[in-house]
Design a protein around this motif. Structure first.
Motif, PDB file in Angstrom:
ATOM      1  N   ILE A  66       0.263  -1.437  -0.291  1.00  0.00           N
ATOM      2  CA  ILE A  66      -0.162   0.059  -0.264  1.00  0.00           C
ATOM      3  C   ILE A  66       0.737   1.038   0.208  1.00  0.00           C
ATOM      4  N   ALA A  67       1.881   1.765   0.754  1.00  0.00           N
ATOM      5  CA  ALA A  67       2.947   2.389   0.863  1.00  0.00           C
ATOM      6  C   ALA A  67       3.682   2.149  -0.287  1.00  0.00           C
ATOM      7  N   THR A  68       3.901   1.343  -1.533  1.00  0.00           N
ATOM      8  CA  THR A  68       4.778   1.722  -2.399  1.00  0.00           C
ATOM      9  C   THR A  68       3.721   2.030  -3.429  1.00  0.00           C
ATOM     10  N   ARG A  69       1.800   2.001  -3.197  1.00  0.00           N
ATOM     11  CA  ARG A  69       0.932   2.495  -3.979  1.00  0.00           C
ATOM     12  C   ARG A  69       1.211   3.751  -4.813  1.00  0.00           C
ATOM     13  N   PHE A  70       0.910   4.606  -3.029  1.00  0.00           N
ATOM     14  CA  PHE A  70       1.217   5.450  -2.488  1.00  0.00           C
ATOM     15  C   PHE A  70       1.936   6.190  -3.137  1.00  0.00           C
ATOM     16  N   ARG A  71       3.251   6.510  -2.570  1.00  0.00           N
ATOM     17  CA  ARG A  71       4.591   6.665  -2.831  1.00  0.00           C
ATOM     18  C   ARG A  71       4.121   7.035  -4.562  1.00  0.00           C
ATOM     19  N   LYS A  72       4.069   5.964  -5.632  1.00  0.00           N
ATOM     20  CA  LYS A  72       3.470   6.160  -6.784  1.00  0.00           C
ATOM     21  C   LYS A  72       2.555   6.944  -7.095  1.00  0.00           C
ATOM     22  N   ALA A  73       1.447   7.144  -6.696  1.00  0.00           N
ATOM     23  CA  ALA A  73       0.599   8.192  -6.554  1.00  0.00           C
ATOM     24  C   ALA A  73       1.109   9.768  -6.520  1.00  0.00           C
ATOM     25  N   THR A  74       2.071   9.959  -5.394  1.00  0.00           N
ATOM     26  CA  THR A  74       2.409  11.222  -5.306  1.00  0.00           C
ATOM     27  C   THR A  74       3.578  11.272  -6.261  1.00  0.00           C
ATOM     28  N   THR A  75       4.229  10.425  -7.022  1.00  0.00           N
ATOM     29  CA  THR A  75       5.002  10.874  -8.354  1.00  0.00           C
ATOM     30  C   THR A  75       3.838  11.413  -9.098  1.00  0.00           C
ATOM     31  N   THR A  76       3.168  10.967  -9.624  1.00  0.00           N
ATOM     32  CA  THR A  76       1.656  11.342 -10.676  1.00  0.00           C
ATOM     33  C   THR A  76       1.302  12.423 -10.156  1.00  0.00           C
ATOM     34  N   PHE A  77       1.025  12.451  -9.098  1.00  0.00           N
ATOM     35  CA  PHE A  77       0.284  13.742  -8.406  1.00  0.00           C
ATOM     36  C   PHE A  77       1.416  15.397  -8.646  1.00  0.00           C
ATOM     37  N   VAL A  78       2.526  15.310  -8.018  1.00  0.00           N
ATOM     38  CA  VAL A  78       3.936  16.249  -8.746  1.00  0.00           C
ATOM     39  C   VAL A  78       4.143  16.400  -9.571  1.00  0.00           C
ATOM     40  N   GLU A  79       3.682  15.386 -10.280  1.00  0.00           N
ATOM     41  CA  GLU A  79       3.583  16.057 -11.981  1.00  0.00           C
ATOM     42  C   GLU A  79       2.529  16.510 -12.558  1.00  0.00           C
ATOM     43  N   ILE A  80       1.356  16.226 -12.177  1.00  0.00           N
ATOM     44  CA  ILE A  80       0.528  16.400 -12.890  1.00  0.00           C
ATOM     45  C   ILE A  80      -0.910  17.671 -12.006  1.00  0.00           C
ATOM     46  N   VAL A  81      -0.501  18.187 -10.543  1.00  0.00           N
ATOM     47  CA  VAL A  81      -1.155  18.721 -10.024  1.00  0.00           C
ATOM     48  C   VAL A  81      -1.056  20.442 -10.290  1.00  0.00           C
ATOM     49  N   PRO A  82       0.645  20.503 -11.182  1.00  0.00           N
ATOM     50  CA  PRO A  82       0.523  21.942 -10.589  1.00  0.00           C
ATOM     51  C   PRO A  82      -1.043  22.640 -12.116  1.00  0.00           C
ATOM     52  N   TYR A  83      -0.811  21.295 -13.191  1.00  0.00           N
ATOM     53  CA  TYR A  83      -1.665  21.316 -14.623  1.00  0.00           C
ATOM     54  C   TYR A  83      -2.812  21.379 -14.027  1.00  0.00           C
ATOM     55  N   LEU A  84      -3.648  20.674 -13.253  1.00  0.00           N
ATOM     56  CA  LEU A  84      -5.280  20.229 -12.829  1.00  0.00           C
ATOM     57  C   LEU A  84      -5.582  21.580 -11.934  1.00  0.00           C
ATOM     58  N   LEU A  85      -4.635  21.728 -10.836  1.00  0.00           N
ATOM     59  CA  LEU A  85      -5.694  22.918  -9.471  1.00  0.00           C
ATOM     60  C   LEU A  85      -4.701  24.399  -9.732  1.00  0.00           C
ATOM     61  N   ARG A  86      -5.942  24.777  -9.738  1.00  0.00           N
ATOM     62  CA  ARG A  86      -5.281  26.603  -9.742  1.00  0.00           C
ATOM     63  C   ARG A  86      -5.717  26.948  -8.707  1.00  0.00           C
ATOM     64  N   PRO A  87      -5.577  27.706  -7.483  1.00  0.00           N
ATOM     65  CA  PRO A  87      -4.204  27.920  -7.203  1.00  0.00           C
ATOM     66  C   PRO A  87      -3.226  26.934  -6.865  1.00  0.00           C
ATOM     67  N   TYR A  88      -2.299  26.436  -6.883  1.00  0.00           N
ATOM     68  CA  TYR A  88      -1.380  25.213  -6.873  1.00  0.00           C
ATOM     69  C   TYR A  88      -1.986  24.631  -5.078  1.00  0.00           C
ATOM     70  N   PRO A  89      -1.966  23.901  -4.555  1.00  0.00           N
ATOM     71  CA  PRO A  89      -2.010  23.361  -3.374  1.00  0.00           C
ATOM     72  C   PRO A  89      -0.471  23.609  -2.577  1.00  0.00           C
ATOM     73  N   VAL A  90      -0.035  24.186  -1.998  1.00  0.00           N
ATOM     74  CA  VAL A  90       1.367  23.851  -1.955  1.00  0.00           C
ATOM     75  C   VAL A  90       1.407  23.179  -0.214  1.00  0.00           C
ATOM     76  N   ASP A  91       0.910  23.727   0.620  1.00  0.00           N
ATOM     77  CA  ASP A  91       0.216  23.217   2.227  1.00  0.00           C
ATOM     78  C   ASP A  91       0.153  21.916   1.761  1.00  0.00           C
ATOM     79  N   GLU A  92      -0.778  21.599   1.095  1.00  0.00           N
ATOM     80  CA  GLU A  92      -1.239  19.587   0.896  1.00  0.00           C
ATOM     81  C   GLU A  92      -0.471  19.022  -0.344  1.00  0.00           C
ATOM     82  N   MET A  93       0.628  19.655  -0.660  1.00  0.00           N
ATOM     83  CA  MET A  93       1.659  18.854  -1.674  1.00  0.00           C
ATOM     84  C   MET A  93       2.810  18.526  -0.762  1.00  0.00           C
TER      85      MET A  93
END
Length: 132
Positions: A66-93
């Motif tokens: 599960i931790a590995t799956r969550f880490r993979k999700a984090t990597t993808t979120f780092v790549e896509i969140v800047p393009y999907l969310l405005r303003p960028y959720p600094v604290d959450e990321m």
């Protein structure tokens, strides 16, 4: 999956493609959603349920998976969140990235995994309707 024959591929590659900003923006958004769909899938939600659900108590051998799956999700979120969310959720990321980098002692793993799952849920909530 769609199969394209060689003659169709040659014909498609020979056609002019639109390069106006609006069309490119739509294509780029669709590609980002496609990337998100690779990680925001049933397995991610199953991991969240295993950690946060009403009867949550993942077996020790599942904690690592599960931790590995969550880490993979984090990597993808780092790549896509800047393009999907405005303003960028600094604290959450920042929290999500920090939790992703931690590798706690096995005794502390369940608590860490719960915090990690809650951080992922926070990002999913922010993505909302743009999630696949």
């Amino acid at each position: 999956m769609v199969t394209v024959t060689a003659d169709v591929a040659v014909r498609l590659l020979g056609e002019r493609a639109s390069d106006d900003r609006e069309t490119l923006s739509v294509v780029l958004y669709a590609l980002r959603r496609s990337l998100a769909a690779e990680v925001i899938d049933e397995r991610l939600y199953e991991g969240l349920e295993a950690v946060l659900g009403e009867y949550a108590h993942p077996a020790p051998h599942l904690v690592t998976a599960i931790a590995t799956r969550f880490r993979k999700a984090t990597t993808t979120f780092v790549e896509i969140v800047p393009y999907l969310l405005r303003p960028y959720p600094v604290d959450e990321m920042r929290l999500l990235i920090h939790l992703s980098a931690e590798h706690p002692h096995p005794d502390d793993a369940p608590g860490h995994l719960r915090r990690f799952a809650l951080a992922i849920l926070a990002i999913l909530d922010l993505i909302g309707d743009t999630a696949p």
